[in-house]
Enzyme design. Structure first.
Site: not given
Length: 469
Positions: A169, A413
């Site tokens: 992070h 995708d």
């Protein structure tokens, strides 16, 4: 973290190093951490698993098509995102950590096969969250260095596969992570390396202004937070990059996903309007901001606090991350690489407020006020937020949010269709609720919860009953 029984459900086929492609990767690159990055540098990594349903996913197809395409496109995408192949380091004479990329640096890419039940992991029923752990790659973190990110692709024969990301992070926030994943998916699907302008990262650290020396204040605050975890003792190595201790997650912790439709959210909105107009509690002078986020988060945290039950006077708090790109003056580019996220927390509350008859309305008023108060000064409050965790009462239930409906994770995708499910595994490390847009693109919200089994049973009942009434 992963026990032997879970490991037996996973067979590691290969652990490869993937380097960035093209000539740009022959240049070294150094990025200092900003105060936004330093807010997160000791916190747990962000672990995501993205499931793809593919009944044609045989082992030969996986080995000859899926894995090579993912590796080639990953290499190409990394050439635009060189710091991801680098490391986080803190040199002895440096005042703060930095990200360093040098030629031939690489990311870890694990290839595995699982005999776990794909439909169970992507389904609607609660299941033990530890079943997800074998799917998440390790992220190297030591005292003196940490990897930025690691990847794993796992085959579920004749069911599908998943792509998992473990991201540090301090190196990247949710916006940067999803921008990278969109770049990788686009490159894999289109078989070319062209990226639109909105996916090309901006590395200019000068866009983050720090006139108040927030860097130093945040590092000092982290020093005090670390002492809370060591019982008041000075840390052995003040410049250690090791993350804060994380709780061990047992088999009694369950995972559940709730899909709130646009109609569900509208129903909750109408309920709040009605309760607000007839409330016995003195009305807030401000009008309620009934955005989707305010409604959904207020509903979720009210149900979570009720599910825990217990003493009504017990301490609770809530918080959420705030993307500051558009709040900063001047605004920070949308494709800025790194963290540009602060947080908003409200502590010193009691469970009674949320467990009462008007708990949902009380939560909505507080979250609404928190959102309305956001401005460019939210970044200045980072040291204060960290200091708040040094005085937290033991056992305080602090709820937070991971992810966002704006990230568009269900549009990832890679050439084999939309994800069947996207899971933020790391919500186990704190009482966080994961947020994503609904898979069908209808304007709903998908929420992920991780709770002990007995609380989860109560929570699921509360969530559904609240929508029926």
């Amino acid at each position: 973290m992963v026990n032997e029984e879970m490991e037996s459900s996973l067979k590691v086929i290969d652990v490869a190093r993937v380097t960035p492609s093209n000539s740009d990767s022959s240049e070294s690159l150094t990025l200092p951490l900003t105060f936004f990055d330093l807010l997160w540098y000791k916190l747990h990594a962000v672990e995501r698993v993205i499931f793809y349903k593919l009944t044609d996913a045989s082992r030969p197809f996986f080995d000859s098509v899926i894995v090579p395409n993912l590796k080639t496109s990953l290499s190409s995408s990394l050439s635009h995102y060189l710091p991801l192949a680098g490391k986080l380091v803190w040199e002895p004479l440096d005042p703060k950590p930095k990200i360093v990329y040098t030629p031939n640096d690489a990311v870890s890419f694990t290839v595995a096969e699982s005999n776990a039940d794909f439909s169970r992991l992507t389904g609607k029923e609660p299941f033990p969250t530890t079943e997800l752990y074998p799917l998440v790659p390790e992220l190297h973190v030591s005292d003196d260095s940490a990897s930025a990110v690691s990847f794993q692709v796992t085959l579920f024969p004749n069911q599908g596969f998943c792509i998992s990301v473990n991201a540090h992070h301090a190196v990247l926030d949710g916006k940067t992570t999803t921008n990278f994943l969109k770049s990788w998916a686009r490159t894999c699907k289109n078989q070319d390396s062209f990226l639109p302008q909105d996916l090309i990262p901006v590395y200019d650290r000068t866009v983050i202004k720090d006139p108040m020396d927030l860097d130093t204040k945040i590092l000092n605050a982290w020093h005090r937070v670390a002492k809370v975890f060591t019982g008041g003792k000075e840390p052995e190595n003040p410049k250690s990059l090791k993350l804060l201790w994380s709780p061990e997650i047992g088999p009694d912790v369950f995972r559940y996903t709730l899909n709130l439709t646009r109609e569900d959210i509208q129903k909750l909105r109408e309920r709040l309007k009605k309760e607000s107009s007839s409330s016995s509690v003195s009305s807030s002078p401000k009008e309620l901001r009934l955005s989707t986020f305010v409604i959904v988060y207020s509903y979720a945290l009210t149900c979570l606090i009720k599910a825990r039950g217990g003493d009504p006077s017990r301490p609770v708090g809530y918080g959420f991350a705030v993307d500051c790109r558009s709040l900063m003056v001047p605004p920070v580019p949308s494709s800025y690489f790194g963290n540009c996220v602060s947080a908003c927390f409200k502590m010193s509350l009691t469970a009674e407020t949320f467990m009462s008859e008007e708990g949902f309305l009380a939560a909505a008023r507080m979250v609404s006020d928190s959102v309305e108060a956001l401005d460019e000064n939210v970044a200045l409050k980072i040291p204060e937020i960290l200091e708040g965790f040094t005085t937290l009462s033991p056992g305080t239930q602090v709820l937070s949010v991971a992810g966002s409906t704006r990230f568009g994770v269900y549009g990832l995708d890679f050439g084999w269709g939309r994800p069947e499910k996207v899971v933020v595994v790391s919500i186990d490390q704190g009482e966080a609720i994961s947020f994503a847009e609904s898979r069908d693109g209808s304007g709903g919200v998908e929420l992920g919860f991780s709770l002990k089994k007995h609380e989860m049973d109560v929570l699921v009942d509360l969530l559904h009953k609240g929508l029926e009434n």
